[in-house]
Design an enzyme around this catalytic site. Structure first.
Site, PDB file in Angstrom:
ATOM      1  N   GLU B 283       0.830  -1.205   0.000  1.00  0.00           N
ATOM      2  CA  GLU B 283       0.000   0.000   0.000  1.00  0.00           C
ATOM      3  C   GLU B 283       0.864   1.255   0.000  1.00  0.00           C
ATOM      4  OE1 GLU B 283      -4.042  -0.448   1.854  1.00  0.00           O
ATOM      5  OE2 GLU B 283      -3.215   1.040   3.228  1.00  0.00           O
ATOM      6  N   GLU B 286       1.984   1.716  -3.386  1.00  0.00           N
ATOM      7  CA  GLU B 286       0.853   2.186  -4.187  1.00  0.00           C
ATOM      8  C   GLU B 286       0.639   3.687  -3.983  1.00  0.00           C
ATOM      9  OE1 GLU B 286      -2.792   0.226  -3.163  1.00  0.00           O
ATOM     10  OE2 GLU B 286      -3.879   1.010  -4.895  1.00  0.00           O
ATOM     11  N   CYS B 310      -8.295  -2.215   4.472  1.00  0.00           N
ATOM     12  CA  CYS B 310      -8.111  -3.345   5.398  1.00  0.00           C
ATOM     13  C   CYS B 310      -9.403  -3.773   6.061  1.00  0.00           C
ATOM     14  CB  CYS B 310      -7.146  -2.971   6.517  1.00  0.00           C
ATOM     15  SG  CYS B 310      -5.615  -2.328   5.923  1.00  0.00           S
ATOM     16  N   SER B 330      -7.434   1.591  -2.083  1.00  0.00           N
ATOM     17  CA  SER B 330      -6.221   0.841  -2.381  1.00  0.00           C
ATOM     18  C   SER B 330      -6.626  -0.506  -2.954  1.00  0.00           C
ATOM     19  CB  SER B 330      -5.426   0.631  -1.092  1.00  0.00           C
ATOM     20  OG  SER B 330      -4.522  -0.421  -1.269  1.00  0.00           O
ATOM     21  N   LYS B 369     -15.133  -9.944   8.529  1.00  0.00           N
ATOM     22  CA  LYS B 369     -14.087 -10.771   7.913  1.00  0.00           C
ATOM     23  C   LYS B 369     -14.656 -12.089   7.395  1.00  0.00           C
ATOM     24  CE  LYS B 369     -10.330  -8.254   8.406  1.00  0.00           C
ATOM     25  NZ  LYS B 369      -9.614  -7.800   7.202  1.00  0.00           N
ATOM     26  N   GLU B 372     -15.945 -11.196   4.134  1.00  0.00           N
ATOM     27  CA  GLU B 372     -14.830 -10.931   3.222  1.00  0.00           C
ATOM     28  C   GLU B 372     -14.247 -12.237   2.694  1.00  0.00           C
ATOM     29  OE1 GLU B 372     -11.154  -9.462   4.944  1.00  0.00           O
ATOM     30  OE2 GLU B 372     -10.882  -8.077   3.280  1.00  0.00           O
ATOM     31  N   GLU B 377     -14.188 -12.647  -5.021  1.00  0.00           N
ATOM     32  CA  GLU B 377     -12.884 -12.113  -5.459  1.00  0.00           C
ATOM     33  C   GLU B 377     -11.726 -12.788  -4.721  1.00  0.00           C
ATOM     34  OE1 GLU B 377     -15.338 -10.309  -4.115  1.00  0.00           O
ATOM     35  OE2 GLU B 377     -15.841  -8.585  -5.354  1.00  0.00           O
ATOM     36  N   CYS B 526     -10.013  -1.972  14.919  1.00  0.00           N
ATOM     37  CA  CYS B 526     -10.290  -3.402  15.116  1.00  0.00           C
ATOM     38  C   CYS B 526     -10.403  -3.789  16.592  1.00  0.00           C
ATOM     39  CB  CYS B 526      -9.205  -4.238  14.473  1.00  0.00           C
ATOM     40  SG  CYS B 526      -8.969  -3.842  12.747  1.00  0.00           S
TER      41      CYS B 526
END
Lengths: 393, 596
Positions: B283, B286, B310, B330, B369, B372, B377, B526
């Site tokens: 990142e 990036e 994230c 990102s 999560k 996710e 993907e 988190c």
């Protein structure tokens, strides 16, 4: 006990076409004088709760907030009440006069009529009247605009804080009090909220003076009141009567000759059985001796053909459905009452279960968040205690 | 000076500041008043009525959570009428509640259960209303189960979803006996704007909203001799897990957690921290690449500010709410997903294990999560990159089931290859942590020097302010970064989706010009995640945050690019950040979603 004979009045619906003059005259008085006059008149809220109107105005007037509101509560939803509709149809200018004077003394710049959704048909008439009034106010140097807000049919939105929530685009749920609307009402600003009839009565005070108003009624219950009379009566309709009468007086005039009970104040009010007609007065609690019942004006007469179990069941089903559902005692309490009396009637629960339910209504009375849940106990207790055998057999 | 108010509670005189509630004043006197709808994170609702108390001189009881103290007030918290009323209210709640406690996932951590146990509701003869209700059960979301039969309508979830998260995926529907907590048009949570953040789960007092648990699936994998089961642990788990075992004071339990996971039978216990460091490398590169494109190449298509990616709750939020800004995200996968992909590629090759036999488990402070890991993907390894996601709470359940006495465990270290951690990675668990870690590395890459903050502690990005801003002036960069000379790198941080929405509105309106923005879905980042131990409160989040920064300070390496395993993976496998292989394995992109 109240000693006066019941007198029929004709103040509210009298055609007072001199209202502009009355308004002009009132506007010449100082705000303090108007509030003093209101307080000394002894006028109390005619929606049923009976808060002194003058004090409400005074509290709002004392607030330093720049933005204040006046709301006319026209969400007339109590079962058996149909007087406000008639006031708004016949003498809307009296209500608007009350709102305009309230705006002047409190410093409110905006007003609303919270109109029951089912009264939508009144909108064109009211709009016309509002337009006219805006100009009258302007001529008097008062920049005061009144808008109509249409309710959507929930009973709970007649409760003042739920009404304001609904106006703000939220779910119609009562708020925690304090703060009260006089401090933090619509949009968090100081707000006077008065029932349609209360505002109409202010006109009487402006026209005839506080003293004349005080002459009517007894002790703490001053003035006259509109009653919506329905049920087993040959003469249903709307009547203006002096406050403080006994239920017996009332029944003598309106009964079909076989009246076994009168429900005073609609579903959230009290049932008065025949044996208590003489000792029960219609008015605000206070210095009245004996039993006194505040009311929004609904009077339902029941004759001996009526099952009081059915009457109670009907009220409870109404509350079960119309509770906003947010607070536990009201939401679940109503369900328990509906199913509870059914279980007793069917013999699935012993008769003594009624006592448990009576205790439950005691709890609902002191713990529910708003007047809806608190007042379920009124009809429940007065019906179960007076007609216990009808609940069981 | 604030005005002081004098009152008595149960006859004991107390003087408290104006605006204090009766509930708070009682707490000062060590008088506990039970509550259900009250939560420190949320506005006062006053709807459960469990906290009612008697105020002498008034006919009605008053809700202590919603009643400000008044001069001369006399309060009784345990009078006969209070006790009777409170008991009635608990009985009423139970009559509407599917009180099959022994079969409930929240058995043992349920506020209603605790209350009915305290008040010994053993002989309630109110009618059981549950059979008359058509309660819905929604388990279609990969993250959250909503069981209306357990709901007590306290509306904590509704307030959480609107006040903290600005989503209102959950709201109140219908009235009276039909009143319920619902999604839009009663659609399953899977199909509405729900971010899967799980904040409703950690605010729910009962079992009405719980995480979808995958405990049995993981036990099955661990018991299967043909599977190689590996586990990764997110930074915030190590500062929350201890709470489940009463080691609150201790804070960090990293070593014990590793030992426990080994005892549970995982074949390798590694660290999401490793891929957090990897995220910084990717990142950070990036960001610098985008800056170069914008400043040197004057490329009008380059999207700045760069948004972190994230937090999967944040990702789903932006997909729903601000799809036009997806280009700012990102392209980096989250650390969990980077780890998952590498587990079945890099790790499999290195350890010479058939990737098909690897079961990859992650322990996360997060319910999003789970969603996710399920995204289509996230299969770049050729397999589902992460097979099962367990929350901190689920891990605690497994440890208890295995009979492990957690507080007494020895401390062990993570396994090698993907188990090395830096302080920069640990702070990913706190709001502002990704930003701080990225700045530590990016600044050094560009200038060859440490960030200009004492002990590498970038204090402006730390703490619980909803939106934080920081900037660093770049001076005397290395020659290849000469174009950044004199550039003031502007950053912002938002945590909680309500704050994220506010910051996004500022950014979209053009009022704020940043280069890099960190977004976290949950309050505090988190560490306050929806998968963390229940209860979570402002004080508890603070404790966890202190533990995170203590862990950072205690580690020998505190910059991602100095992690030896990171250096190793680029040398042996990936080549360079944003290289061809990392592009294939570690990056992805996201798609707009409907707003319902």
């Amino acid at each position: 006990m109240a000693k006066k004979q019941l007198r029929r009045m004709d103040l509210i619906f009298a055609n007072d076409d001199d209202y502009v003059e009355i308004l002009q005259r009132t506007f010449k008085s100082s705000n303090e004088d108007i509030i003093d006059e209101m307080i000394s008149s002894g006028l109390k809220g005619r929606g049923g709760a009976g808060f002194p109107t003058g004090l409400k105005w005074k509290l709002t007037a004392e607030s330093t907030s720049k933005k204040k509101y006046v709301i006319c509560n026209a969400d007339e939803g109590e079962p058996g009440t149909f007087k406000d509709r008639e006031i708004l149809t016949q003498v809307p200018y009296k209500v608007l006069t009350g709102m305009a004077v309230c705006a002047k003394v409190t410093g409110a710049t905006e007003g609303f009529i919270y109109l029951r959704g089912e009264y939508k048909f009144l909108v064109p008439l009211l709009e016309k009247e509002l337009k006219r009034f805006r100009i009258i106010c302007k001529d008097l140097g008062l920049d005061f605009k009144v808008n109509i807000f249409l309710g959507s049919g929930a009973y709970i939105c007649g409760e003042e804080s739920a009404l304001m929530e609904s106006m703000e685009g939220k779910r119609g749920e009562p708020r925690n009090k304090p703060p009260f609307p006089t401090d933090s009402g619509y949009m968090g600003k100081p707000t006077v909220i008065n029932n349609v009839e209360t505002l109409a009565h202010t006109f009487t005070i402006f026209k005839y003076g506080a003293e004349k108003f005080r002459d009517l009624g007894v002790q703490d219950s001053r003035g006259s009141k509109l009653f919506s009379v329905s049920g087993d009566t040959p003469n249903p309709g709307i009547y203006e009567l002096e406050l403080g009468m006994t239920v017996q007086d009332f029944v003598d005039d309106f009964s079909d000759g076989d009246c076994k009970a009168v429900q005073v104040g609609g579903a959230s009010g009290f049932l008065v059985p025949r044996k208590r007609f003489n000792e029960t007065a219609i008015g605000y609690q206070g210095k009245l001796t004996g039993i006194s019942l505040p009311t929004g004006g609904s009077m339902m007469l029941f004759n001996s053909s009526r099952s009081m179990y059915n009457v109670l069941n009907n009220y409870l089903e109404f509350f079960q459905e119309e509770s906003c559902g947010q607070c536990t005692p009201c939401r679940v309490g109503c369900q328990q009452l509906v199913r509870g009396i059914d279980a007793v009637k069917r013999g699935q629960k012993p008769a003594a279960y009624l006592d448990k339910l009576l205790k439950l209504t005691d709890t609902m009375k002191v713990t529910a968040k708003c007047g809806l849940g608190q007042s379920v106990a009124n009809s429940f207790q007065s019906i179960v205690e007076n007609f216990r055998e009808e609940m069981i057999y | 000076m604030t005005k002081m108010i004098n009152l008595t509670i149960n006859g004991i005189a107390i003087s408290v500041e104006q605006e204090t509630t009766v509930l708070e004043a009682s707490k000062k006197l060590n008088i506990k008043i039970p509550t259900l709808c009250y939560h420190k994170d949320l506005c006062v609702a006053g709807n459960c009525r469990v906290c009612v108390v008697e105020q002498i001189g008034t006919k009605k009881l008053v809700p202590s959570c919603a009643s400000p103290v008044q001069e001369g007030m006399e309060i009784l918290t345990n009078s006969l009428v209070v006790r009777n009323s409170r008991k009635h209210i608990i009985e009423l709640l139970l009559s509407e509640h599917n009180a099959d406690c022994t079969k409930c996932y929240k058995n043992g951590n349920c506020e209603l259960q605790e209350l009915s146990s305290e008040y010994k509701i053993t002989n309630s003869d109110f009618i059981d209303l549950v059979p008359f209700k058509q309660y819905k059960y929604d388990d279609l979301s990969p993250s959250i189960i909503k069981d209306d039969s357990k709901c007590i309508r306290c509306q904590r979830c509704v307030r959480t979803c609107s006040e903290i998260q600005h989503l209102s995926a959950l709201s109140v529907a219908y009235k009276g006996d039909h009143m319920k907590i619902s999604t839009f048009a009663e659609k399953p949570l899977r199909d509405v704007v729900c971010s899967n953040c799980g904040q409703c789960v950690i605010h729910c007092p009962t079992g009405a909203l719980v995480e979808k648990n995958y405990i049995e699936e993981v036990w099955d994998a661990l018991g299967d001799p043909n599977k190689h089961v590996i586990v990764q642990t997110a930074p915030a788990v190590r500062v929350g897990l201890g709470e489940e075992f009463g080691t609150n004071g201790k804070g960090r339990v990293t070593g014990k957690m590793v030992t426990a996971l080994k005892r549970l039978g995982f074949d390798a216990v590694m660290d999401t921290d490793f891929t957090a460091d990897l995220t910084i490398m990717e990142e950070g590169t990036e960001l610098l690449t985008r800056l170069k494109k914008a400043i040197v190449d004057k490329d009008p298509t380059v999207k700045l500010p760069l948004f972190t990616s994230c937090s999967p709750g944040w990702i789903k939020f932006i997909e729903h709410s601000h799809p036009a800004s997806l280009g700012n995200l990102s392209s980096c996968k989250s650390p969990q997903q980077m780890f998952g992909t590498l587990a079945k590629t890099y790790y499999a090759q290195n350890r010479k294990i058939d990737a098909a036999k690897i079961v990859s488990v992650s322990i996360m402070p997060c319910t999003a999560k789970k969603f996710e890991a399920d995204r289509p993907e996230m299969r770049n390894s050729g397999y589902k990159d992460v097979d099962y996601v367990l929350t901190t709470r689920e891990l605690a359940i497994m440890i208890k089931q295995a009979g492990i006495r957690f507080p007494d465990l020895e401390e062990e270290k993570f396994d090698k290859l993907m188990g090395e951690s830096t302080g920069a990675a640990v702070i990913f668990g706190a709001t502002g942590g990704v930003m701080e870690a990225a700045l530590r590395t990016a600044y050094e890459i560009v200038t060859g020097r440490d960030v200009p903050f004492t002990n590498l502690d970038i204090k402006p990005v730390r703490g619980f302010d909803g939106i934080k801003e920081a900037s660093i002036l770049i001076q005397d960069p290395l020659p290849e970064w000469g174009f950044l000379n004199g550039v003031e790198l502007k950053c912002a941080i938002a945590h909680g989706l309500g704050n994220a929405h506010q910051l996004m509105t500022q950014i979209i309106s053009g009022k704020s010009t940043y280069h890099f923005v960190e977004f976290m879905a949950c309050p505090g980042g988190c560490l306050g995640g929806g998968g963390q131990p229940i209860p979570t409160s402002p004080e508890i989040r603070k404790k966890r945050m202190d533990a995170i920064y203590a862990e950072d300070a205690s580690l020998p390496i505190r910059k991602s690019h100095e992690n030896p395993e990171i250096i190793q993976i680029y040398n042996d496998y990936l080549g360079k950040p944003l290289g061809e292989l990392s592009h294939k394995l570690l990056h992805t992109h996201y798609y707009p979603r409907e707003m319902i």
